[in-house]
Design a protein around this motif. Structure first.
Motif, PDB file in Angstrom:
ATOM      1  N   LYS A  42       0.829  -1.201   0.000  1.00  0.00           N
ATOM      2  CA  LYS A  42       0.000   0.000   0.000  1.00  0.00           C
ATOM      3  C   LYS A  42       0.869   1.259   0.000  1.00  0.00           C
ATOM      4  O   LYS A  42       2.054   1.218   0.327  1.00  0.00           O
ATOM      5  N   GLU A  43       0.241   2.361  -0.344  1.00  0.00           N
ATOM      6  CA  GLU A  43       0.925   3.641  -0.310  1.00  0.00           C
ATOM      7  C   GLU A  43       1.081   4.111   1.139  1.00  0.00           C
ATOM      8  O   GLU A  43       0.292   3.751   2.022  1.00  0.00           O
ATOM      9  N   ARG A  44       2.084   4.933   1.349  1.00  0.00           N
ATOM     10  CA  ARG A  44       2.245   5.561   2.658  1.00  0.00           C
ATOM     11  C   ARG A  44       1.057   6.472   2.917  1.00  0.00           C
ATOM     12  O   ARG A  44       0.606   7.182   2.020  1.00  0.00           O
ATOM     13  N   GLU A  45       0.563   6.453   4.144  1.00  0.00           N
ATOM     14  CA  GLU A  45      -0.590   7.281   4.472  1.00  0.00           C
ATOM     15  C   GLU A  45      -0.377   8.026   5.785  1.00  0.00           C
ATOM     16  O   GLU A  45       0.316   7.561   6.685  1.00  0.00           O
ATOM     17  N   PHE A  46      -0.991   9.169   5.845  1.00  0.00           N
ATOM     18  CA  PHE A  46      -0.949  10.008   7.035  1.00  0.00           C
ATOM     19  C   PHE A  46      -1.785   9.383   8.142  1.00  0.00           C
ATOM     20  O   PHE A  46      -2.857   8.820   7.882  1.00  0.00           O
ATOM     21  N   VAL A  47      -1.290   9.500   9.376  1.00  0.00           N
ATOM     22  CA  VAL A  47      -2.002   8.964  10.532  1.00  0.00           C
ATOM     23  C   VAL A  47      -2.447  10.084  11.480  1.00  0.00           C
ATOM     24  O   VAL A  47      -3.625  10.228  11.776  1.00  0.00           O
ATOM     25  N   ALA A  48      -1.488  10.868  11.952  1.00  0.00           N
ATOM     26  CA  ALA A  48      -1.816  11.905  12.935  1.00  0.00           C
ATOM     27  C   ALA A  48      -0.684  12.913  13.001  1.00  0.00           C
ATOM     28  O   ALA A  48       0.457  12.604  12.639  1.00  0.00           O
ATOM     29  N   ALA A  49      -1.018  14.115  13.478  1.00  0.00           N
ATOM     30  CA  ALA A  49      -0.019  15.174  13.590  1.00  0.00           C
ATOM     31  C   ALA A  49      -0.258  16.016  14.835  1.00  0.00           C
ATOM     32  O   ALA A  49      -1.408  16.189  15.269  1.00  0.00           O
ATOM     33  N   THR A  50       0.828  16.532  15.382  1.00  0.00           N
ATOM     34  CA  THR A  50       0.750  17.568  16.407  1.00  0.00           C
ATOM     35  C   THR A  50       1.499  18.772  15.858  1.00  0.00           C
ATOM     36  O   THR A  50       2.687  18.691  15.564  1.00  0.00           O
ATOM     37  N   ARG A  51       0.771  19.850  15.689  1.00  0.00           N
ATOM     38  CA  ARG A  51       1.323  20.998  14.989  1.00  0.00           C
ATOM     39  C   ARG A  51       2.177  21.846  15.913  1.00  0.00           C
ATOM     40  O   ARG A  51       1.946  21.925  17.126  1.00  0.00           O
ATOM     41  N   ARG A  52       3.167  22.526  15.302  1.00  0.00           N
ATOM     42  CA  ARG A  52       4.118  23.318  16.069  1.00  0.00           C
ATOM     43  C   ARG A  52       3.482  24.561  16.663  1.00  0.00           C
ATOM     44  O   ARG A  52       3.926  25.051  17.669  1.00  0.00           O
ATOM     45  N   SER A  53       2.426  25.052  16.047  1.00  0.00           N
ATOM     46  CA  SER A  53       1.769  26.263  16.538  1.00  0.00           C
ATOM     47  C   SER A  53       0.650  25.877  17.491  1.00  0.00           C
ATOM     48  O   SER A  53      -0.454  25.574  17.062  1.00  0.00           O
ATOM     49  N   GLY A  54       0.955  25.840  18.765  1.00  0.00           N
ATOM     50  CA  GLY A  54      -0.066  25.528  19.748  1.00  0.00           C
ATOM     51  C   GLY A  54      -0.288  24.064  19.985  1.00  0.00           C
ATOM     52  O   GLY A  54      -1.052  23.690  20.865  1.00  0.00           O
ATOM     53  N   GLY A  55       0.377  23.220  19.186  1.00  0.00           N
ATOM     54  CA  GLY A  55       0.250  21.786  19.410  1.00  0.00           C
ATOM     55  C   GLY A  55      -1.087  21.213  19.006  1.00  0.00           C
ATOM     56  O   GLY A  55      -1.458  20.119  19.451  1.00  0.00           O
ATOM     57  N   ASN A  56      -1.840  21.929  18.151  1.00  0.00           N
ATOM     58  CA  ASN A  56      -3.119  21.378  17.686  1.00  0.00           C
ATOM     59  C   ASN A  56      -2.886  20.029  17.015  1.00  0.00           C
ATOM     60  O   ASN A  56      -1.850  19.794  16.396  1.00  0.00           O
ATOM     61  N   THR A  57      -3.882  19.167  17.115  1.00  0.00           N
ATOM     62  CA  THR A  57      -3.745  17.827  16.567  1.00  0.00           C
ATOM     63  C   THR A  57      -4.656  17.614  15.360  1.00  0.00           C
ATOM     64  O   THR A  57      -5.717  18.228  15.242  1.00  0.00           O
ATOM     65  N   VAL A  58      -4.188  16.750  14.487  1.00  0.00           N
ATOM     66  CA  VAL A  58      -4.916  16.390  13.274  1.00  0.00           C
ATOM     67  C   VAL A  58      -4.868  14.872  13.154  1.00  0.00           C
ATOM     68  O   VAL A  58      -3.812  14.266  13.387  1.00  0.00           O
ATOM     69  N   TYR A  59      -5.984  14.268  12.782  1.00  0.00           N
ATOM     70  CA  TYR A  59      -6.050  12.810  12.657  1.00  0.00           C
ATOM     71  C   TYR A  59      -6.655  12.395  11.335  1.00  0.00           C
ATOM     72  O   TYR A  59      -7.550  13.052  10.812  1.00  0.00           O
ATOM     73  N   ALA A  60      -6.171  11.279  10.833  1.00  0.00           N
ATOM     74  CA  ALA A  60      -6.828  10.643   9.700  1.00  0.00           C
ATOM     75  C   ALA A  60      -8.148  10.046  10.171  1.00  0.00           C
ATOM     76  O   ALA A  60      -8.280   9.603  11.318  1.00  0.00           O
ATOM     77  N   ASP A  61      -9.121  10.023   9.288  1.00  0.00           N
ATOM     78  CA  ASP A  61     -10.438   9.499   9.662  1.00  0.00           C
ATOM     79  C   ASP A  61     -10.354   8.064  10.161  1.00  0.00           C
ATOM     80  O   ASP A  61     -11.101   7.667  11.051  1.00  0.00           O
ATOM     81  N   ALA A  62      -9.428   7.295   9.605  1.00  0.00           N
ATOM     82  CA  ALA A  62      -9.325   5.878   9.946  1.00  0.00           C
ATOM     83  C   ALA A  62      -8.921   5.630  11.394  1.00  0.00           C
ATOM     84  O   ALA A  62      -9.135   4.531  11.914  1.00  0.00           O
ATOM     85  N   VAL A  63      -8.331   6.640  12.038  1.00  0.00           N
ATOM     86  CA  VAL A  63      -7.832   6.429  13.402  1.00  0.00           C
ATOM     87  C   VAL A  63      -8.491   7.328  14.426  1.00  0.00           C
ATOM     88  O   VAL A  63      -8.222   7.203  15.626  1.00  0.00           O
ATOM     89  N   LYS A  64      -9.360   8.217  13.987  1.00  0.00           N
ATOM     90  CA  LYS A  64     -10.028   9.119  14.929  1.00  0.00           C
ATOM     91  C   LYS A  64     -10.780   8.339  16.000  1.00  0.00           C
ATOM     92  O   LYS A  64     -11.478   7.376  15.697  1.00  0.00           O
ATOM     93  N   GLY A  65     -10.605   8.765  17.240  1.00  0.00           N
ATOM     94  CA  GLY A  65     -11.275   8.115  18.352  1.00  0.00           C
ATOM     95  C   GLY A  65     -10.537   6.911  18.894  1.00  0.00           C
ATOM     96  O   GLY A  65     -10.894   6.394  19.960  1.00  0.00           O
ATOM     97  N   ARG A  66      -9.505   6.450  18.183  1.00  0.00           N
ATOM     98  CA  ARG A  66      -8.729   5.286  18.646  1.00  0.00           C
ATOM     99  C   ARG A  66      -7.290   5.654  18.951  1.00  0.00           C
ATOM    100  O   ARG A  66      -6.675   5.083  19.841  1.00  0.00           O
ATOM    101  N   PHE A  67      -6.733   6.582  18.179  1.00  0.00           N
ATOM    102  CA  PHE A  67      -5.337   6.994  18.351  1.00  0.00           C
ATOM    103  C   PHE A  67      -5.287   8.390  18.964  1.00  0.00           C
ATOM    104  O   PHE A  67      -6.141   9.239  18.676  1.00  0.00           O
ATOM    105  N   THR A  68      -4.265   8.620  19.764  1.00  0.00           N
ATOM    106  CA  THR A  68      -4.047   9.928  20.362  1.00  0.00           C
ATOM    107  C   THR A  68      -2.584  10.319  20.211  1.00  0.00           C
ATOM    108  O   THR A  68      -1.696   9.573  20.636  1.00  0.00           O
TER     109      THR A  68
END
Length: 125
Positions: A42-68
């Motif tokens: 499979k292709e490489r896919e994004f999972v989650a991020a913690t942003r440098r500005s304020g540490g906001n988080t971003v999640y892929a739909d596939a892992v929302k609610g399961r990964f932190t």
């Protein structure tokens, strides 16, 4: 900047793992740190991020609610807590760092300049 990913292993479906990404060479505060994964065939896919500005988080739909994703600036480390793991979560997980990626491009791997070596997660009974 160097990144070292660790914490992978074998876990049963429904189990948990915590991955760590140790950043050296510069403070993690100045970087958006993301986790990507690549499963066999499979292709490489994004999972989650913690942003440098304020540490906001971003999640892929596939892992929302399961990964932190979280960061400990004092330890220069970013964590990925993975709960309720599924067989489809099995992959090599990579952490990556970027000082320039904008919010709308957070999931785009081309904007990441530094990559860790990957840690293998196997989900199987």
């Amino acid at each position: 900047v160097q990144l070292q990913a660790s914490g992978g292993g074998l876990v049963q479906p429904g189990g948990s793992l915590r991955l760590s990404c140790l950043v050296s060479g510069n403070s993690v505060r100045g970087y958006t740190i993301s986790w990507f994964r690549r499963a066999p065939g499979k292709e490489r896919e994004f999972v989650a991020a913690t942003r440098r500005s304020g540490g906001n988080t971003v999640y892929a739909d596939a892992v929302k609610g399961r990964f932190t994703i979280s960061r400990d600036n004092a330890k220069n480390t970013v964590y990925l807590q993975m709960d309720s793991l599924k067989p489809e979560d099995a992959a090599v997980y990579y952490c990556a760092a970027s000082s320039r990626v904008i919010l709308s491009s957070t999931s785009d791997s081309q904007f990441y300049d530094y990559w860790g070596q990957g840690t293998l997660v196997t989900v199987s009974s």
